[in-house]
Design a protein around this motif. Structure first.
Motif, PDB file in Angstrom:
ATOM      1  N   UNK A   1      48.182  11.216  24.063  1.00 36.43           N
ATOM      2  CA  UNK A   1      46.932  10.475  24.233  1.00 36.43           C
ATOM      3  C   UNK A   1      46.782   9.506  23.061  1.00 36.43           C
ATOM      4  N   UNK A   2      46.836   8.201  23.380  1.00 37.39           N
ATOM      5  CA  UNK A   2      46.716   7.156  22.361  1.00 37.39           C
ATOM      6  C   UNK A   2      45.417   6.394  22.570  1.00 37.39           C
ATOM      7  N   UNK A   3      44.486   6.550  21.634  1.00 35.82           N
ATOM      8  CA  UNK A   3      43.179   5.891  21.697  1.00 35.82           C
ATOM      9  C   UNK A   3      43.012   4.905  20.544  1.00 35.82           C
ATOM     10  N   UNK A   4      44.076   4.540  19.891  1.00 34.37           N
ATOM     11  CA  UNK A   4      43.997   3.710  18.689  1.00 34.37           C
ATOM     12  C   UNK A   4      43.494   2.305  19.007  1.00 34.37           C
ATOM     13  N   UNK A   5      42.892   1.691  17.978  1.00 36.85           N
ATOM     14  CA  UNK A   5      42.483   0.300  18.090  1.00 36.85           C
ATOM     15  C   UNK A   5      41.260   0.046  18.941  1.00 36.85           C
ATOM     16  N   UNK A   6      40.431   1.056  19.148  1.00 42.44           N
ATOM     17  CA  UNK A   6      39.189   0.889  19.909  1.00 42.44           C
ATOM     18  C   UNK A   6      37.982   0.980  18.968  1.00 42.44           C
TER      19      UNK A   6
END
Length: 348
Positions: free
Chosen positions: A238-243
Motif C-alpha cells: 500500500x503506497x499512499x506517499x505524496x498526498x
C-alpha cells in the motif's frame, strides 16, 4: 461494450469523444421515443468517474409524473450477463418540486426511490432475457417526472477471473470516500489488459482474483484515511506517499495480515504511529514501513546551464580538431624548411 449513450440536448455532435472526454470514451447521441430533451449551461460538479460535463448537462425526461421513461434493448444471447451504468444529474431543479422514482428492469425492481441533487450513478447487472425494458417510474411522492442523462451498457464476457466481491465493494467505497479520479470503472482486475490504474491483482485455483497492491501515490488524497482500506484483506503493498492525508492510520489496517509494505511519506499532517498489530509486524521485520518527508529530487539543469553544456559539447571537439590541423600544418612546414636548408645553405 454494447453502447454508451448521451441523452437529451441539441448538440450537433453525433458522437462525443476526446477532447470532451479526456479518456476518449465514445458517447453516442441518442433520442428516446416519448421523451422531452432538456439541457443546461450550469456548471457541473465533477464525479469520480469524470463523466464529461457535456453529457451531464443534457438529459431526457417525460412530460409528467404519470409517464415513465423507458429504454429498450434486444440482445442476441440470453445466457450472457449485461451490466448497466446509469448516469443522473439534476439540471432542472425546482425550489418546491421533488424528483423521486424507481428503476425497474422487465417489471422487477432494480433500484428503489432514486433521489439526487447533483451527480448520481446506479450500476445493475442482469441475465436470462432476450429483451430488456428499463423503466424509470415516478413515485407517489414525486412532483417532477423521471430524468436520465446517459447510460453505459456492457456485455460481460468470460475473459478472466472476477475480483472478490468484498474487494470490489471496499475499493469502490474507497474511491467514493477519497473522490479518486482515475477513471476506475467495472471490475478492478478484469480484463487483465485494463486492470485499474494503480491496482495489482492475483488469482488462484478458486477462480477468484484479489487486490494485492494499491499505489495511490500523488493521487490528491486529503483528509483522514478511509477505514475501508482495512477491508482489502489480501493487500500486500500500500503506497499512499505524496498526498495530503491527515489524522491517524485507522485500526482497521490491522486486518491486513498479508501487508508487507506501507508507505505514507510526504503526508506531513498524518500521525506516523502504527496500529498495534502493524507495530508488532514492523518490529519482527515482516512489514516495511516508510514515513517522514519524501527525498528532494535533484534539480533539473536550468535552460542557461543546458545551453552552456551544449556549447561546451560543440566547441571543445572543434578546438581539438583545430589544434590537430594546426600541428600537422606546422610539422609539414618545418619539414619543407629543412629540405631547402640542406640544398641551399646560403639561405641561412
Amino acid at each position: 461494450m454494447v453502447r454508451r449513450a448521451d441523452l437529451g440536448g441539441s448538440t450537433s455532435l453525433a458522437v462525443l469523444r476526446y477532447p470532451q472526454d479526456k479518456y476518449d470514451r465514445w458517447w453516442t447521441k441518442e433520442t428516446l421515443n416519448g421523451t422531452i430533451e432538456i439541457s443546461s449551461n450550469s456548471t457541473i460538479e465533477a464525479d469520480p468517474d469524470e463523466t464529461p460535463a457535456i453529457v451531464m448537462q443534457t438529459a431526457a425526461t417525460t412530460s409528467s409524473t404519470q409517464q415513465p421513461l423507458n429504454l429498450y434493448w434486444n440482445v442476441d444471447d440470453k445466457s450472457s450477463t449485461y451490466y448497466w451504468i446509469f448516469h443522473f444529474y439534476e439540471i432542472q431543479a425546482s425550489p418546491t418540486g421533488q424528483r423521486e422514482f424507481d428503476l425497474l428492469i422487465n417489471g422487477a425492481m432494480g433500484s428503489k426511490k432514486i433521489i439526487f441533487q447533483t451527480w448520481y450513478r446506479i450500476t445493475l447487472q442482469r441475465s436470462g432475457f432476450i429483451n430488456y425494458n428499463v423503466s424509470l417510474v415516478a413515485t407517489s411522492n414525486s412532483t417532477l417526472p423521471p430524468l436520465l442523462n446517459g447510460y453505459e451498457l456492457y456485455k460481460i464476457a468470460p475473459v478472466g477471473v472476477p475480483t472478490y466481491s468484498e474487494d470490489v465493494a471496499a475499493i469502490n467505497t474507497i474511491k467514493k470516500d477519497h473522490q479518486i479520479k482515475k477513471g476506475w470503472s467495472g471490475d478492478p482486475c478484469l480484463p487483465k489488459e485494463f486492470i485499474w490504474s494503480g491496482v495489482s491483482c492475483t488469482s488462484n485455483s478458486s477462480n477468484i482474483s484479489w487486490i494485492i497492491g494499491l499505489n495511490l501515490s500523488y493521487s490528491g488524497l486529503i483528509g483522514p484515511l478511509s477505514y475501508n482500506f482495512g477491508n482489502l484483506t489480501a493487500l500486500v503493498s500500500l503506497d499512499l506517499s505524496g498526498n495530503d492525508l491527515s489524522g491517524s492510520l485507522p485500526s482497521s489496517l490491522d486486518q491486513l495480515t498479508a501487508l508487507k509494505y506501507l508507505d505514507i511519506r510526504g503526508n506531513n499532517k498524518m500521525s506516523t504511529n502504527l496500529p498495534f498489530g502493524l507495530q508488532k509486524r514492523q518490529k519482527n521485520g515482516s512489514l516495511t514501513y516508510r514515513f517522514g518527508d519524501l527525498p528532494i529530487p535533484s534539480p533539473s539543469p536550468s535552460p542557461s546551464s543546458k545551453k552552456n553544456i551544449i556549447i561546451t559539447a560543440v566547441v571543445v571537439p572543434l578546438l581539438f580538431i583545430a589544434v590537430v590541423v594546426a600541428t600537422i600544418y606546422w610539422l609539414r612546414q618545418k619539414r619543407k624548411f629543412c629540405f631547402f636548408a640542406n640544398f641551399f645553405p646560403f639561405l641561412d
